[in-house]
Design a protein around this motif. Structure first.
Motif: not given
Length: 435
Positions: A34, A37, A43, A47, A55-56
């Motif tokens: 990860a 952010m 963030g 997203a 982010s991931y």
């Protein structure tokens, strides 16, 4: 970043700017699950897809992103998603197009796992396939197109027959009915053929094979041409509003078609399929794919040259009944090779021998330089019996379509001296009929 026009230049440079990675000469391996952010505001934007960022790593990773951008550049697409294997790429692309009860039109002369997936597994998800004997028979293909047809799928060069798909008229036919053409381009690689240039809408690869070229990393990729209209009425999954790309707090609702336009397909692959099913390409494997890509042209050029020499030699041998290599074809395949693959059809070929499976087994066991491995596109030369290995799970009728029988042997030609490879085949075939 320097403008990257030539194919060989893009093999080395596309998708990467060292200034964004501490001036590293080669893309670093980002072994991080990860990423920070930085702030609540950023963030939320990452997203929501309003800011480009990471982010991931199940969704996106910087090392993998370089590979995706490089392959999209090489194939001429607007975007790409790298996945954990070639079969993940095939499955994601076909299911994304046909989900919800759609049908696919496909030939039966495909890699065995693709046929198995379409004939016996996808139906459990409501996705069915109408198989056609000859994908280049446009009348036969058109007769199968119905209201629930969602895609036509084929391999650019079939494995193991090396039959060439006539992409251009097939794409025109598909588009006249509002459906996309999806092409598996694994065998030739983008060096020998770029299907998007001939009208294909989506291209998939097993990057395990010629793209990496060293048999050391599993992977796959889906590349979107960005030209197909997924909002034409046949694909409700692209026009339905989706929570994952919307902002319900602000009462802003989006579908993939209205949010992403020309990139609707590849964005849906990433956000729904990769993120949900999780067949993620590891950053280490992506790095190996990138290293392999740098020598793609030189490797494949030499392997094609050797494959052609070996195919010609096999035609002269006793006990060899037929050699399948479209690069030597004297029939209608000759024109297709000239049109689509002037630099060669690829590094695999197959041949049929007389006798029975006992002879095939003895030939395989007698090889000393060829390695008995169910892979293709390796720097090493490989040998396999498709009926017992790569097409073992395929029903008999599809094996017949692919020209696969117990007497068929497939070769993947590597970088060894072709004189040595020929000598190995000569002694192995002779050993197969001793006693």
């Amino acid at each position: 970043m320097v403008v990257q026009n030539g194919f060989e230049t893009r093999l080395v440079h596309a998708g990467y700017d060292g200034r964004e990675a501490a001036d590293a000469a080669t893309p670093p391996i980002y072994a991080s699950a990860a990423f920070d952010m930085e702030s609540a505001e950023r963030g939320d934007a990452v997203a929501g897809g309003n800011v480009v960022g990471f982010s991931y790593s199940r969704v996106a990773n910087p090392t993998v992103a370089v590979l995706e951008q490089r392959l999209a550049s090489l194939e001429g697409g607007v975007g790409a998603v790298a996945v954990a294997s070639g079969m993940a790429a095939v499955s994601f692309a076909l299911l994304c197009a046909a989900e919800g009860g759609g049908r696919i039109i496909s030939p039966g002369n495909l890699y065995g796992a693709s046929v198995d997936a379409m004939s016996s597994f996808f139906p459990h998800f409501g996705v069915h396939t109408d198989f056609v004997h000859d994908i280049n028979d446009l009348h036969a293909v058109e007769s199968l197109i119905g209201d629930d047809t969602r895609a036509i799928f084929a391999e650019s060069v079939a494995n193991p027959s090396t039959d060439v798909t006539d992409i251009e008229p097939l794409a025109r036919l598909a588009h006249s009915h509002g459906i996309p053409l999806i092409i598996d381009n694994t065998v030739p690689t983008p060096y020998l053929l770029r299907p998007i240039e001939f009208g294909a809408d989506v291209v998939v690869h097993s990057t395990t094979k010629g793209i990496t070229g060293h048999g050391n990393a599993i992977g796959g990729v889906i590349i979107d041409a960005g030209r197909f209209d997924w909002a034409n009425g046949r694909f409700p999954q692209f026009t339905a509003r989706e929570q994952v790309i919307s902002d319900d707090r602000g009462n802003e609702w989006h579908s993939f078609a209205d949010r992403f336009g020309a990139e609707a397909f590849i964005r849906r692959i990433r956000i729904k399929y990769l993120r949900t099913f999780g067949a993620v390409e590891s950053p280490f494997n992506a790095y190996l794919h990138l290293v392999g890509l740098e020598t793609l042209t030189q490797r494949v050029r030499q392997e094609v040259e050797s494959a052609t020499v070996i195919a010609r030699h096999l035609r002269t041998l006793p006990h060899v009944v037929r050699v399948n290599y479209s690069g030597l074809s004297d029939d209608d395949q000759k024109n297709l090779v000239a049109k689509y693959l002037p630099e060669g059809v690829g590094t695999i070929l197959s041949f049929l021998v007389d006798g029975d499976y006992a002879n095939v087994r003895r030939i395989i066991d007698a090889t000393r330089l060829f390695t008995y491995i169910p892979n293709i596109g390796d720097a090493r030369s490989l040998i396999v019996d498709p009926a017992r290995i790569t097409h073992r799970e395929v029903p008999a009728r599809f094996r017949r379509d692919a020209g696969v029988s117990d007497n068929l042997i497939r070769l993947s030609i590597g970088l060894e001296d072709p004189v040595d490879l020929i000598a190995d085949l000569d002694q192995a075939i002779a050993a197969g009929y001793e006693g």
